[in-house]
Design a protein around this motif. Structure first.
Motif, PDB file in Angstrom:
ATOM      1  N   LEU A 180      -5.227   8.588   5.074  1.00 56.19           N
ATOM      2  CA  LEU A 180      -4.016   8.199   3.954  1.00 56.19           C
ATOM      3  C   LEU A 180      -3.011   7.732   5.097  1.00 56.19           C
ATOM      4  O   LEU A 180      -2.476   6.477   4.907  1.00 56.19           O
ATOM      5  CB  LEU A 180      -3.715   8.926   2.867  1.00 56.19           C
ATOM      6  N   ALA A 214      -2.828  14.658   3.511  1.00 60.37           N
ATOM      7  CA  ALA A 214      -2.965  13.031   3.317  1.00 60.37           C
ATOM      8  C   ALA A 214      -3.374  12.511   4.914  1.00 60.37           C
ATOM      9  O   ALA A 214      -4.126  11.434   4.840  1.00 60.37           O
ATOM     10  CB  ALA A 214      -1.565  12.384   3.306  1.00 60.37           C
ATOM     11  N   SER A 220       2.040   1.876  -3.420  1.00 61.37           N
ATOM     12  CA  SER A 220       0.889   2.327  -4.309  1.00 61.37           C
ATOM     13  C   SER A 220       0.586   3.763  -3.910  1.00 61.37           C
ATOM     14  O   SER A 220       0.262   4.550  -4.958  1.00 61.37           O
ATOM     15  CB  SER A 220      -0.358   1.527  -4.063  1.00 61.37           C
ATOM     16  N   ASN A 221       0.909   4.245  -2.902  1.00 54.50           N
ATOM     17  CA  ASN A 221       0.549   5.595  -2.461  1.00 54.50           C
ATOM     18  C   ASN A 221       1.785   6.311  -2.171  1.00 54.50           C
ATOM     19  O   ASN A 221       1.755   7.442  -1.371  1.00 54.50           O
ATOM     20  CB  ASN A 221      -0.449   5.769  -1.126  1.00 54.50           C
ATOM     21  N   GLU A 273       2.956   8.763  -3.845  1.00 54.47           N
ATOM     22  CA  GLU A 273       2.823  10.059  -4.316  1.00 54.47           C
ATOM     23  C   GLU A 273       2.549  10.962  -2.892  1.00 54.47           C
ATOM     24  O   GLU A 273       2.607  12.379  -2.921  1.00 54.47           O
ATOM     25  CB  GLU A 273       1.682  10.206  -5.289  1.00 54.47           C
ATOM     26  N   VAL A 274       1.820  10.292  -1.850  1.00 53.71           N
ATOM     27  CA  VAL A 274       1.873  11.187  -0.609  1.00 53.71           C
ATOM     28  C   VAL A 274       2.900  11.733  -0.055  1.00 53.71           C
ATOM     29  O   VAL A 274       2.692  12.891   0.517  1.00 53.71           O
ATOM     30  CB  VAL A 274       0.954  10.103   0.153  1.00 53.71           C
ATOM     31  N   ASP A 323       1.023  -1.241   0.152  1.00 59.25           N
ATOM     32  CA  ASP A 323      -0.069   0.014  -0.130  1.00 59.25           C
ATOM     33  C   ASP A 323       0.979   1.306   0.060  1.00 59.25           C
ATOM     34  O   ASP A 323       0.561   2.041  -0.524  1.00 59.25           O
ATOM     35  CB  ASP A 323      -0.841   0.105   1.298  1.00 59.25           C
TER      36      ASP A 323
END
Length: 807
Positions: free
Chosen positions: A303, A298, A276-277, A279-280, A273
């Motif tokens: 997130l 975020a 996948s994230n 960019e945060v 995860d």
């Protein structure tokens, strides 16, 4: 038959001799080591905590003020201290089903470690991920992909431009895409120029544009494909860099928690995860302020919270099994709750807002709940039973449990239960639940019954002294002298109205100690003495006896008729107890009886007007049966009699006046006056035996006070009481002194004959071999009166029959 002898002053109260104590004050005594006077309850608690099996939870029952909750807590804490600490429980974000958070059990103290490790991981990733994406190698590869993309784009666009210009068209970029425009003299054609074209020229331009549009669409599709491929390359690059950056610290944590497969599995899902994230973590302008803003955004979107844990139950500081006392056992406080936060005008929640209930905090140990408070909270008792039956507790919202909401809510994973539940409550509630709740008998199989008294012996007296010492230290009270302890012991017997027992209502004892300490301070004493204890007793009585004084005033002023001297036929002083909130007192009540010829037996006026309770009515029926059994063996009773409590305007209940009512009836039948300087209490059976009653001390003291109120004691006044109640006498000091001086008397009786002889001064009479009573005895006078009534009744019937025959 001999008249009963009056009791001596020594028989009226137990006296604790303070010379038996070897201490100079309670400051020299050690603390009380455990629970006193509750052997049955302690054995039950030991059994309940030791036995293993489904449903062996404990219900502690007993009177209010017996110290059930305090004693149980001390007992459980002592046992729990030797047990291992319970596990921590955490909730983790479910990356596969976000609406169903996962519950994980960890060895105690490890929950904090995991929480801190994950916080450290996020802190590290906030630093390493941006750095990784600012690395020269990453920038070089990224720029290479971008450069190649631009090169292909320029090449494709250049080829398209050449083709279009070859046919005298130009490409113009608009917000919606590219548009083909015909060219004239190197400039886009104007409207005037287009209008000047012939129809054939316009058609030719249209077909040419359609042909070129195909080339434009083909080229644009190819450009989009190239861009997509470049984006995929960038994604692969970002994933490779992110995985390389994140995987190492994640693997370190996995190796640290390799014995916990649930944590390992969560860290693996967390790695995917995070990748996948990513960019945060890198979506900012490169400054610290930009990074903070990105993290805040975020976080507000939930997130980042998914990468933390909810330390649901933290036993990191525990040194033994948990003991939880829940004073407000409502639904949420038992099974937990799911909180919400207001964000942008909407309520949101997630797994970090799941809060534990008492069942979670007590898991692995003991939960103590007041049963009455539990039953007063909606759905709380049902939730507790459901959890115990299922062997697990599920956090859910109250409205959800009732089926009142249908919106999507969190469904946290249930947590297995392994605990003992201890309910405390009054005895009546235990037996009510046992009779009407089938689940109760299956879930609370251990009954720990706290009594309200303990035997009065040297061991219990010494234990009381230690209890006083313990409370004085705990509440910072003055130490008690031996005389003060002795007075407390004697008052303890008064609380249970028994010479052979002491009270175990330690709340009342504790109140007495605190109040006696106050009066000792008021008197300037360093030790609490018997005088201070006596002052505390008297002051407490004075604070609550306004109604008693008003009633005594009404008697003294003649508003309520009571006689304490003289004699009167068919009239006697009964004794009643008036229970109030914190005390009870006794007062005499005039009872009268009238007898006359007729049929219908004894009429209870109180019952006829619906002021008499069922037990009182039973007592009147019993005395009527006594009359029939003694005086109607040869002939039926031609008797009609009435009984009443004079100036009684409220309900009358109990059978403690049945002896007095019977004596009043006998007096009326025999026309034998009864002494008004004697009051009477006691119930009677069908054979004339006198039986024990309650409230004996308050009744005696009530008549004593009334006699003093209406003048000096005559030396003849007193009370007739059942022999069985002598052991219950714990009278006030002034009553004892009056008896010792011969100013007041107490006469214990076993039969109605003994009582009637005292009241009339006449022998009751014993039947001879033919069943005939002496004519001058009370029983002889009663039989003579009944014989006369019967003869007159028969004569009247004969005259009525004769008159009817003549008619």
């Amino acid at each position: 038959m001999d008249k009963p002898h009056a009791l001596t002053a020594e028989q009226l109260r137990p006296v604790c001799d303070h010379s038996q104590f070897t201490f100079s004050s309670t400051a020299n005594l050690p603390d009380l080591p455990g629970i006193i006077g509750q052997e049955r309850a302690t054995r039950a608690l030991n059994f309940g905590m030791g036995v293993q099996g489904v449903g062996y939870n404990i219900f502690v029952l007993g009177p209010t003020g017996a110290g059930k909750a305090t004693a149980v807590r001390q007992f459980l804490e002592q046992d729990a201290a030797a047990a291992p600490p319970a596990n921590d429980w955490i909730y983790l974000y479910n990356f596969h089903e976000p609406g169903k958070p996962n519950a994980v059990s960890l060895p105690h103290g490890l929950g904090r470690t995991l929480r801190d490790d994950l916080q450290g991981l996020l802190k590290e990733l906030r630093r390493t991920i941006p750095a990784a994406f600012e690395n020269e190698d990453y920038i070089r590869e990224r720029d290479k992909i971008i450069s190649e993309l631009k090169e292909v784009q320029e090449q494709k666009f250049s080829e398209l431009t050449t083709t279009v210009e070859k046919y005298s068209f130009s490409l113009i970029r608009l917000p919606g895409g590219f548009v083909l425009v015909p060219m004239v003299g190197g400039k886009p054609i104007t409207e005037e120029q287009f209008e000047q074209l012939t129809e054939e020229q316009r058609e030719k331009l249209k077909k040419l544009r359609e042909k070129l549009q195909v080339d434009v669409d083909r080229t644009m599709a190819a450009l989009r494909e190239v861009e997509r491929a470049a984006q995929e390359q960038m994604a692969v690059l970002d994933e490779r860099v992110a995985r390389f950056t994140i995987e190492h610290p994640i693997n370190e944590l996995k190796s640290r928690y390799h014995e916990l497969p649930e944590v390992e599995e969560h860290l693996e899902a967390m790695l995917e995860d995070l990748v996948s994230n990513v960019e945060v973590f890198k979506n900012h302008d490169g400054t610290e302020e930009g990074m903070a803003a990105a993290m805040q955004m975020a976080s507000s979107q939930g997130l980042l919270r998914r990468y933390s844990i909810n330390l649901f139950v933290d036993n990191g500081d525990a040194e033994g099994a948990p003991v939880v006392l829940e004073s407000n056992p409502n639904f949420a406080n038992l099974v937990g709750r799911i909180e919400h936060q207001a964000v942008m005008g909407a309520l949101i929640t997630d797994f970090t807002l799941i809060r534990p209930g008492a069942l979670h905090r007590a898991n692995g140990g003991y939960l103590v709940v007041d049963a009455l408070a539990l039953l007063q909270r909606p759905q709380a008792y049902d939730a507790l039973k459901r959890s115990l039956k299922d062997g697990e507790v599920r956090v859910e919202e109250y409205a959800q449990s009732l089926g009142l909401i249908s919106t999507a809510v969190l469904e946290p994973e249930s947590i297995p239960l392994d605990l003992k539940v201890v309910l405390t409550g009054p005895s009546w509630l235990y037996y009510l639940l046992q009779a009407y709740d089938e689940d109760f008998n299956e879930l609370f199989k251990v009954q720990a019954d706290f009594g309200d008294r303990m035997p009065r012996n040297d061991e219990s007296i010494q234990a009381c002294a230690q209890f006083i010492a313990t409370l004085c230290r705990r509440e910072n009270l003055r130490p008690f002298s031996p005389s003060g302890v002795a007075r407390v012991v004697d008052h303890s017997s008064r609380l249970v109205s028994d010479q052979q027992y002491l009270s175990t209502r330690f709340r009342d004892i504790a109140d007495l100690l605190i109040e006696a300490d106050y009066w000792a301070g008021d008197a300037g004493r360093e030790l609490v003495t018997d005088e201070d204890v006596q002052r505390a007793i008297e002051e407490k009585r004075y604070r609550g006896n306004r109604y008693e004084e008003r009633l005594g005033e009404a008697i003294g002023r003649g508003e309520i008729l009571v006689s304490v001297t003289g004699e009167r036929v068919g009239q006697i002083n009964g004794l009643s107890v008036f229970p109030l909130a914190n005390a009870a007192f006794g007062k005499p009540t005039r009872i009268t009886a009238r007898t006359y010829m007729g049929k219908g037996g004894v009429i209870d006026i109180e019952r006829e007007v619906k002021l008499g309770g069922p037990i009182h009515s039973k007592g009147v029926m019993i005395l009527a049966a006594f009359l029939g059994g003694r005086y109607a063996q040869e002939k039926p009773l031609s008797l009609r009699a009435t009984l009443v409590f004079e100036q009684s305007y409220a309900g009358v209940e109990g059978d403690s006046a049945s002896l007095a009512e019977l004596c009043a009836l006998i007096s009326s039948l025999a026309d034998a006056p009864l002494r008004q300087d004697l009051a009477m209490t006691g119930s009677v059976n069908q054979h004339g035996d006198v039986q024990a009653i309650g409230g004996i001390n308050e009744k005696i003291e009530g008549f004593f006070d009334t006699c003093k109120l209406m003048g000096d004691l005559t030396g003849e006044q007193g009370v007739i009481l059942p022999v069985a109640n002598v052991q219950h006498l714990v009278l006030r000091e002034d009553v004892v002194e009056a008896v010792a001086a011969g100013d007041f008397h107490l006469y214990p009786v076993e039969t109605v004959d003994e009582a009637i002889a005292l009241l009339t001064g006449l022998p009751a009479g014993v039947p001879d071999a033919e069943g005939v009573y002496p004519p001058e005895s009370v029983n002889g006078k009663v039989l003579a009166a009944l014989e006369t009534m019967h003869e007159r009744w028969q004569a009247l019937r004969a005259n009525d029959e004769k008159d009817g025959h003549n008619d």
